[in-house]
Design an enzyme around this catalytic site. Sequence first.
Site, PDB file in Angstrom:
ATOM      1  CB  THR A 196      -0.959   0.034   1.210  1.00 27.85           C
ATOM      2  OG1 THR A 196      -0.217   0.188   2.421  1.00 27.85           O
ATOM      3  CG2 THR A 196      -1.800  -1.225   1.281  1.00 27.85           C
ATOM      4  CG  LEU A 242      -5.692   4.601  -1.935  1.00 28.69           C
ATOM      5  CD1 LEU A 242      -6.470   5.568  -1.056  1.00 28.69           C
ATOM      6  CD2 LEU A 242      -6.034   4.819  -3.414  1.00 28.69           C
ATOM      7  CG  HIS A 243      -3.368   2.104   3.905  1.00 32.73           C
ATOM      8  ND1 HIS A 243      -2.040   1.740   3.875  1.00 32.73           N
ATOM      9  CD2 HIS A 243      -3.419   3.267   4.601  1.00 32.73           C
ATOM     10  CE1 HIS A 243      -1.320   2.641   4.537  1.00 32.73           C
ATOM     11  NE2 HIS A 243      -2.135   3.582   4.981  1.00 32.73           N
ATOM     12  CG  ASP A 244      -8.692   0.006   3.888  1.00 39.51           C
ATOM     13  OD1 ASP A 244      -9.358   0.667   4.692  1.00 39.51           O
ATOM     14  OD2 ASP A 244      -7.718  -0.707   4.241  1.00 39.51           O
ATOM     15  CB  CYS A 246      -4.474  -2.432  -2.136  1.00 43.52           C
ATOM     16  SG  CYS A 246      -3.371  -1.056  -2.526  1.00 43.52           S
TER      17      CYS A 246
END
Length: 314
Positions: A196, A242-244, A246
């Site tokens: 991320t 930008l984590h979620d 992904c």
Amino acid sequence: MTRRIIIDTDPGQDDAVAILLALASPAELTVDAIIACAGNVPVTLTGTNARKICELAGRPDIPVYAGCSRPMAARPLVTAEHVHGQTGLDGPDLPEPRMPLQAQHGVDFLVDRLRAEPPGSLTICALGPLTNIAMALVKAPDIATRIREIVLMGGAYFEVGNITPAAEFNFYVDPHAAAIVLGSGVPIVMKPLDVTHRVLTTDARLERIGALPNACGRAVAAMLNFSERFDLEKYGTAGAPLHDPCVIAYLIKPDLFRGRHINVEVETTSALTLGMSVADWWRVTNRAPNALFIRDVDDHGLYALLEERLARLP
Ligand code: RIB
Ligand code: CA
């Protein structure tokens, strides 16, 4: 054939973008339900935020449940208002939701729905601490063989921690839940900070999203412009991770990502390294592989997908 998913989430601006990406992709994904978990902010707020996001996407039909209000073990809930703001969804000014929260507890719903559907029908997308999923597995061990896959955002190895020097936030909030999920035998695809942190919200990318001719584009730009402040200050990079999204992008276009099927364990006792994920990337132990650990991503391809899908929304 679309993949049916249940999203467990603690919105959270990045969770919100992930939910919107899923709702914008009906050819690939069917969102059966959303379960709010405690994490970025308390579950009372994540339940509200999940409904705000569904209504922003024009989808008040999506059932939203509230799950557990704190981690499994006797420790206080750690939240992240310093990143996400007091509401957990600071940035855009979204109206209070009109759609109701479902009456059933999210954990009970998850057990009932998995038992009601043929084995392998449902994929769980876990975007926050894993409390609800672990509680369901403890309450009803039989569901482990009924879950098609758990695709989760959590953990870290080469990237180390983001809430402590050793631990990533989702695993740190409930390390016991993370250990239960990783030890469940359910097929797991893990999106750690290692991947991320390669998906940065640069100014150019946020400007393009903000220029989309729809409310969702403007709202996403406002969300990420708010939530990126903390990471820009901390890391000094050209954008924030930008984590979620992904997790959802993987289900839509898996070839954007590369990883390795390895063993991952979680520290649940040491105060110094609580919640640390120990990934045997070089396979130096005889511990059995239990997760596809994703480390690489085509970030340009991911943002092209995100922009194209967000443009489809209201
Ligand atoms: O460490 C990043 C994770 O913690 C993301 O899921 C973010 O939304 C927060 O929950
Ligand atoms: Ca999250």
